[in-house]
Motif scaffolding. Structure first.
Motif, mmCIF file in Angstrom:
data_model
loop_
_atom_site.group_PDB
_atom_site.id
_atom_site.type_symbol
_atom_site.label_atom_id
_atom_site.label_comp_id
_atom_site.label_asym_id
_atom_site.label_seq_id
_atom_site.Cartn_x
_atom_site.Cartn_y
_atom_site.Cartn_z
ATOM 1 N N UNK A 233 0.843 -1.204 0.000
ATOM 2 C CA UNK A 233 0.000 0.000 0.000
ATOM 3 C C UNK A 233 0.876 1.251 0.000
ATOM 4 N N UNK A 234 1.918 1.245 0.813
ATOM 5 C CA UNK A 234 2.853 2.377 0.857
ATOM 6 C C UNK A 234 3.498 2.584 -0.513
ATOM 7 N N UNK A 235 3.898 1.498 -1.156
ATOM 8 C CA UNK A 235 4.502 1.587 -2.483
ATOM 9 C C UNK A 235 3.510 2.148 -3.505
ATOM 10 N N UNK A 236 2.261 1.711 -3.412
ATOM 11 C CA UNK A 236 1.237 2.216 -4.327
ATOM 12 C C UNK A 236 0.986 3.710 -4.093
ATOM 13 N N UNK A 237 0.967 4.127 -2.838
ATOM 14 C CA UNK A 237 0.771 5.549 -2.540
ATOM 15 C C UNK A 237 1.921 6.392 -3.085
ATOM 16 N N UNK A 238 3.127 5.854 -3.040
ATOM 17 C CA UNK A 238 4.278 6.574 -3.605
ATOM 18 C C UNK A 238 4.089 6.805 -5.112
ATOM 19 N N UNK A 341 -12.318 -4.677 -6.177
ATOM 20 C CA UNK A 341 -11.300 -4.340 -7.175
ATOM 21 C C UNK A 341 -10.063 -5.164 -6.810
ATOM 22 N N UNK A 342 -9.787 -6.201 -7.604
ATOM 23 C CA UNK A 342 -8.702 -7.125 -7.273
ATOM 24 C C UNK A 342 -7.382 -6.673 -7.881
ATOM 25 N N UNK A 343 -6.290 -6.998 -7.185
ATOM 26 C CA UNK A 343 -4.954 -6.721 -7.700
ATOM 27 C C UNK A 343 -4.004 -7.813 -7.205
ATOM 28 N N UNK A 344 -2.950 -8.146 -7.979
ATOM 29 C CA UNK A 344 -1.957 -9.113 -7.499
ATOM 30 C C UNK A 344 -1.281 -8.581 -6.227
ATOM 31 N N UNK A 345 -1.163 -9.435 -5.231
ATOM 32 C CA UNK A 345 -0.758 -8.991 -3.894
ATOM 33 C C UNK A 345 0.599 -8.305 -3.854
ATOM 34 N N UNK A 346 1.489 -8.610 -4.779
ATOM 35 C CA UNK A 346 2.836 -8.043 -4.745
ATOM 36 C C UNK A 346 3.044 -6.970 -5.818
ATOM 37 N N UNK A 347 1.953 -6.439 -6.358
ATOM 38 C CA UNK A 347 2.061 -5.496 -7.482
ATOM 39 C C UNK A 347 1.531 -4.117 -7.090
ATOM 40 N N UNK A 350 -0.426 -2.208 -9.885
ATOM 41 C CA UNK A 350 -1.803 -2.677 -10.054
ATOM 42 C C UNK A 350 -2.685 -2.164 -8.916
ATOM 43 N N UNK A 351 -2.137 -2.125 -7.706
ATOM 44 C CA UNK A 351 -2.893 -1.595 -6.575
ATOM 45 C C UNK A 351 -3.197 -0.115 -6.788
ATOM 46 N N UNK A 352 -2.214 0.649 -7.236
ATOM 47 C CA UNK A 352 -2.439 2.078 -7.481
ATOM 48 C C UNK A 352 -3.568 2.280 -8.496
ATOM 49 N N UNK A 353 -3.580 1.475 -9.563
ATOM 50 C CA UNK A 353 -4.636 1.577 -10.572
ATOM 51 C C UNK A 353 -5.996 1.192 -9.981
ATOM 52 N N UNK A 354 -6.022 0.156 -9.147
ATOM 53 C CA UNK A 354 -7.280 -0.275 -8.535
ATOM 54 C C UNK A 354 -7.823 0.791 -7.582
ATOM 55 N N UNK A 360 -12.463 6.909 -8.504
ATOM 56 C CA UNK A 360 -13.217 7.538 -9.587
ATOM 57 C C UNK A 360 -14.652 7.018 -9.662
ATOM 58 N N UNK A 361 -14.848 5.785 -9.222
ATOM 59 C CA UNK A 361 -16.189 5.193 -9.294
ATOM 60 C C UNK A 361 -17.081 5.622 -8.129
#
Length: 404
Positions: A233-238, A341-347, A350-354, A360-361
């Motif tokens: 999650x931290x990586x996605x927020x970055x 909204x699913x994403x691969x656990x180590x990606x 993909x989490x940022x996009x989800x 947006x939804x």
């Protein structure tokens, strides 16, 4: 042996539950949801009875209306507890516990997370509970000693139980691989989380004032344990922040992982390195009325976990009709939240996009409509949960429904 109790006289089947000191938060929430489902069964066929220690404070306040037996044999290092342990070691049978259960009219001891030895001629049936096989799937998070201990304890639970409850088909198949000789005693019981009450929940303005945030937010209501995967999650927020699309995550949960004392501090150092402390806000363990308010007003929940037995936060999202961004692991697919909204656990990309897609939804009017629809469907889901458990109790006792 001193005991304090109040017995309810009726024709229902009295089912005992042990609540030892330090019973983990997820287990307490599970029992709270189970008891709620039992209360909705017509005819009051099951009366749950909690057995706990005298020195364990208000550890039963989460279970209003449930009968509680307080006995010193469940207090650590009390004279009665030491006596109980000595008798068990000498005889191989937990005679003091068995006598207490019989004294209070208990026919079944349910959801035992540790092996219970009531003897081969026991009149009291035992339903064991194995929440998950995390140590098999993520052995790197456990010491060799912990893994061996879990292996041994799970084998003993299987050997001593008349039935074994698993919370997911994934866990059921894990048991088949782990102890195939006991699969015939396994029962699948998928729990359903009660929707958080609107009444009494903290308001959004109050929460914003208390926790100093503004605007939309995602809620991550997981304990800070290594397998819960906050790091992704931290990586996605970055990534979101670097793309000038920052999103806010409020993380609520205990910062203590008994398996890794430095996990939380290391995680926060990583958040600092990623420059997302303004986006990743840690609230810690917060009061339930605050958590309920945060759940109701969140854009979406997040559960990035690498492994779950059966996720409470996913079930809470389903019961509230909330969107949830969650890792694409088998048990989450089995839970199948409608707003997922699913994403691969180590990606993290993909989490940022989800997260962006969920943001947006989101629409307040739609969110309210989904909550109403989820509330309308909840009684059916809860009834199925309660009826499945009733059937397991009936089968354990060798009875039919009209005999309870």
């Amino acid at each position: 042996m001193e005991e304090e109790f109040a017995v309810t006289k009726n024709e229902s089947t009295r089912v005992g539950f042990l609540l030892p000191l330090g019973y983990w938060v997820g287990g307490r929430n599970y029992l709270k949801n189970l008891f709620a489902a039992i209360r909705m069964l017509p005819g009051n066929p099951i009366v749950p009875v909690i057995f706990t220690g005298k020195r364990q404070g208000n550890n039963t306040e989460d279970f209003p209306g449930v009968e509680v037996i307080r006995t010193s044999m469940l207090d650590r290092r009390s004279p009665t507890a030491i006596l109980r342990k000595g008798i068990l070691k000498a005889s191989g049978h937990d005679i003091l516990l068995q006598k207490s259960l019989q004294k209070h009219g208990v026919s079944v001891l349910s959801h035992c997370i540790h092996p219970v030895y009531l003897g081969m001629r026991q009149r009291i049936k035992i339903i064991g509970w194995i929440a998950d096989f995390q140590h098999v799937h993520l052995p790197e998070l456990f010491t060799l000693e912990d893994r061996n201990h879990r292996d041994l304890e799970f084998k003993q639970i299987c050997a001593q139980s008349d039935k074994i409850i698993l919370s997911s088909a994934c866990a059921y198949e894990d048991l088949r691989a782990f102890a195939p000789e006991h699969i015939d005693t396994a029962e699948l019981l998928r729990f359903v989380a009660s929707p958080t009450p609107l009444q009494g929940a903290a308001s959004l303005p109050e929460l914003q004032r208390l926790y100093t945030f503004t605007g939309p937010y995602f809620l991550l209501p997981n304990q800070f344990w290594a397998h819960k995967n906050h790091r992704v999650v931290i990586s996605a927020l970055q990534r979101l922040k670097s793309n000038r699309e920052p999103l806010l995550v409020l993380a609520a949960g205990s910062p203590t992982d008994y398996r890794n004392s430095s996990f939380f501090s290391d995680l926060m150092k990583y958040a600092l390195e990623c420059d997302v402390l303004d986006c990743f806000r840690v609230l810690g363990q917060i009061p339930f009325d605050h958590l309920f308010g945060l759940m109701q007003h969140a854009t979406a929940f997040i559960n990035p976990s690498r492994f779950e037995g059966w996720s409470t936060s996913v079930e809470e999202a389903k019961s509230l009709g909330k969107q949830i961004v969650l890792s694409d692991i088998p048990v989450h697919r089995e839970q199948a939240p409608p707003g997922g909204f699913f994403f691969p656990a180590e990606d993290p990309d993909a989490l940022a996009k989800a997260m962006k897609a969920a943001h947006d939804r989101y629409d307040g009017v739609r969110d309210s409509a989904l909550r109403t629809a989820a509330a309308a469907h909840f009684p059916t889901r809860q009834r199925e949960f309660g009826e499945t458990y009733l059937r397991i109790v009936e089968d354990t006792l060798g009875r039919k429904a009209n005999e309870l």
